[in-house]
Design an enzyme around this catalytic site. Structure first.
Site, short mmCIF file in Angstrom:
data_model
loop_
_atom_site.label_atom_id
_atom_site.label_comp_id
_atom_site.label_asym_id
_atom_site.label_seq_id
_atom_site.Cartn_x
_atom_site.Cartn_y
_atom_site.Cartn_z
N CYS A 119 0.81 -1.22 0.00
CA CYS A 119 0.00 0.00 0.00
C CYS A 119 0.84 1.27 0.00
CB CYS A 119 -0.95 -0.01 1.19
SG CYS A 119 -2.22 -1.31 1.06
N ASP A 120 0.21 2.31 -0.48
CA ASP A 120 0.65 3.70 -0.54
C ASP A 120 2.13 3.97 -0.28
OD1 ASP A 120 -2.31 3.56 -0.17
OD2 ASP A 120 -2.09 5.69 -0.53
N SER A 468 -6.00 12.02 -2.59
CA SER A 468 -5.93 10.57 -2.69
C SER A 468 -5.98 10.13 -4.15
CB SER A 468 -7.11 9.95 -1.94
OG SER A 468 -7.27 8.58 -2.25
#
Length: 553
Positions: A119-120, A468
């Site tokens: 993730c991210d 985002s």
């Protein structure tokens, strides 16, 4: 082998004694030692299953004649950290992740590394560490989450965020939102759209640091476990070939990554992360190069939040290798770049086939003739700003409207949900940059609230912070210089007319140069929001968004 410093010779008897205390036998010490860098935790749905992936990697390492040594790093779940103090730490965690991996792999001499992110900030943090350490390395992500199903259609986390705005606007019942909440995220994996996590996992594959399938094979598929075993096997071959990250992460590899980024319509956060990774590899990327590549690259895919398709659909259409194969038809990629597989990227994508022209469009019928991300400049953003133009409604590509100015995300959300934002407004959110935030908070809540209330075709958002990857609409972030550095965004006043012109790459406040200069000369910057701990140190060290928010030298 590098690990000989820890296992060979008379002087290393104490070291071997400690390894034997963990149950090791001499044969394990004779083999290459492989660090397994695992981001598993109970905080992130994308990381919940990474112990399973790590077990498969270890099996692969042992099959190929190596000895695995697993260690862990941190990972912030951006969804859980959203819209409160926790989000200050998300981008800032990227540097900590790189540093923790450097510490572990330098303190304990290893021969190679297999990285398991999903993730991210974890993906770019690990890529930064890989480039910095320059040990043979292979990446295998945990894979994407499946889309959920709600009233007969595919949904994901972004729909839940937008649902909050819909309820506030009376467009959805609280009961329907509760049902959506239950089904939007059906299981483990990185959230199902082309948000930041999946963008970075796909780009890792393009760069050559992940094996084919790294970006798109579903998290719950047996193929993901097999890919993990292959990564464990491949790291031993990479050691034999001395196939280090800096042989893979060349300028041409980054150009390939940017090209595919634009074709996919990836998250604007890639504009932060790719320069930071390149910096560690000794390569310079700037916004002008990114925009030039965007102008010459057609957008072939339109995945959530820009469209209705998800990563599972891209996988079924042939995945990242098929996208690269299609781009190669126009000679847009350097096929000679090396990959962690030991092949060139051209040899890898030559085996791919596009299986669905509606998901990966032909070059003569793209969603857009230019890429998914645009770089804007003007007197409001002299050092640049970015927008995910592939997710902007046509009527918002050019827009002039009055500024509604807020000095924090919280004040912005209160105004949006309180109904004080009207069609035609241009929301300005400042003091949310890398230094001013601090930490450049990702703001999905205000953009989703705008979309959920049906204003995404009427209202633009501009910030020195970031949005985002799940954001859609005219959401322009990374405005540089940021307000806390005395950038022009700090001088905007309520009611000033602002012009957004995405086709012409402009972002301007409609006042004279003399007026803007006078306002800037009178600025009184606020005191830092956080004065102690890691974030205070981060704010002192971090540079602007246009540099990738890397630390000062």
């Amino acid at each position: 082998m590098r690990s000989d410093k820890m296992t060979k010779g008379l002087e290393r008897a104490p070291h071997r004694s400690l390894l034997k205390a963990m149950g090791w036998v001499e044969e394990e010490m004779e083999q290459p030692l492989i660090g397994i860098v695992n981001a598993a935790s109970d905080f992130v749905p994308g990381h919940k299953h990474l112990h399973t992936i790590a077990t498969a990697v270890k099996e692969g390492v042992r099959l190929a004649g190596g000895t695995p040594m697993e260690f862990f790093t941190i990972g912030v779940c951006d969804g859980l950290a959203m819209n409160h103090q926790g989000m200050h730490y998300s981008l800032a965690s990227r540097e900590l992740i790189a540093d923790t991996v450097e510490v572990m792999a330098s303190a304990h001499p290893l021969d190679g590394l297999v990285f398991i992110p999903n993730c991210d900030k974890i993906v770019p943090g690990m890529l930064m560490a890989a480039a910095r350490l320059n040990l043979p390395a292979v990446f295998v992500s945990g894979g994407p989450m499946a889309a959920g199903r709600f009233h007969g259609r595919a949904v994901d986390l972004s729909n839940v965020f937008e649902g909050v705005g819909k309820v506030k606007a009376g467009h959805m019942s609280p009961e329907d939102l509760a049902e959506l909440e239950d089904c939007a995220c059906p299981g483990c994996g990185s959230c199902a759209g082309m948000f930041t996590a999946n963008s970075m996992n796909c780009i890792t594959e393009v760069l050559g640091m992940g094996l084919p399938g790294n970006g798109t094979i579903p998290a719950t598929s047996a193929a993901r476990v097999r890919l993990a075993k292959r990564a464990g096997i491949q790291i031993l071959e990479s050691i034999k070939q001395d196939l280090t990250p800096c042989r893979i992460l060349t300028e041409s590899a980054f150009r390939n990554a940017l090209t595919v980024d634009m074709a996919l319509g990836c998250s604007t956060n890639t504009v932060l992360h790719l320069p930071a990774i390149a910096h560690e590899a000794g390569v310079t990327l700037d916004l002008d190069l990114m925009d030039a590549i965007s102008r010459s690259t057609p957008q072939l895919c339109k995945l959530s939040p820009a469209g209705d398709d998800h990563i599972e659909d891209l996988a079924a259409a042939g995945g990242i290798q098929a996208v690269m194969k299609r781009l190669s038809e126009r000679n847009l990629l350097d096929e000679s770049c090396l990959a962690a597989s030991g092949l060139t990227v051209g040899q890898q994508y030559s085996k791919a086939t596009v299986l669905d022209d509606t998901i990966i469009r032909p070059l003569d019928n793209p969603f857009s003739e230019s890429g998914g991300i645009a770089v804007l400049r003007g007197n409001l953003a002299p050092d640049g700003a970015v927008v995910k133009q592939g997710a902007v409604a046509p009527e918002m590509m050019k827009k002039t409207g009055p500024a509604r100015v807020f000095d924090s995300e919280e004040a912005t959300v209160e105004a949006i949900l309180g109904g004080t934002i009207k069609a035609g407004d241009i929301i300005v959110i400042r003091y949310e940059g890398p230094k001013g935030g601090p930490g450049m908070r990702e703001m999905l809540t205000p953009t989703s609230a705008v979309a959920g209330m049906g204003l995404d075709k009427d209202v633009a958002l501009i910030t020195d912070g970031r949005f985002s990857g799940a954001t859609r609409g005219a959401s322009i972030g990374h405005v540089s210089p940021e307000a806390m550095e005395g950038g022009p965004i700090a001088a905007v006043r309520e009611g000033d007319m602002i012009t957004v012109d995405i086709p012409n790459r402009r972002l301007d406040i409609n006042i004279s140069a003399e007026e803007l200069s006078e306002r800037l000369s009178l600025l009184e910057l606020p005191k830092p929001k956080i004065n102690k701990g890691y974030l205070a140190r981060y704010a002192q060290q971090v540079t602007s968004a246009n540099t990738g928010a890397i630390f000062k030298k």
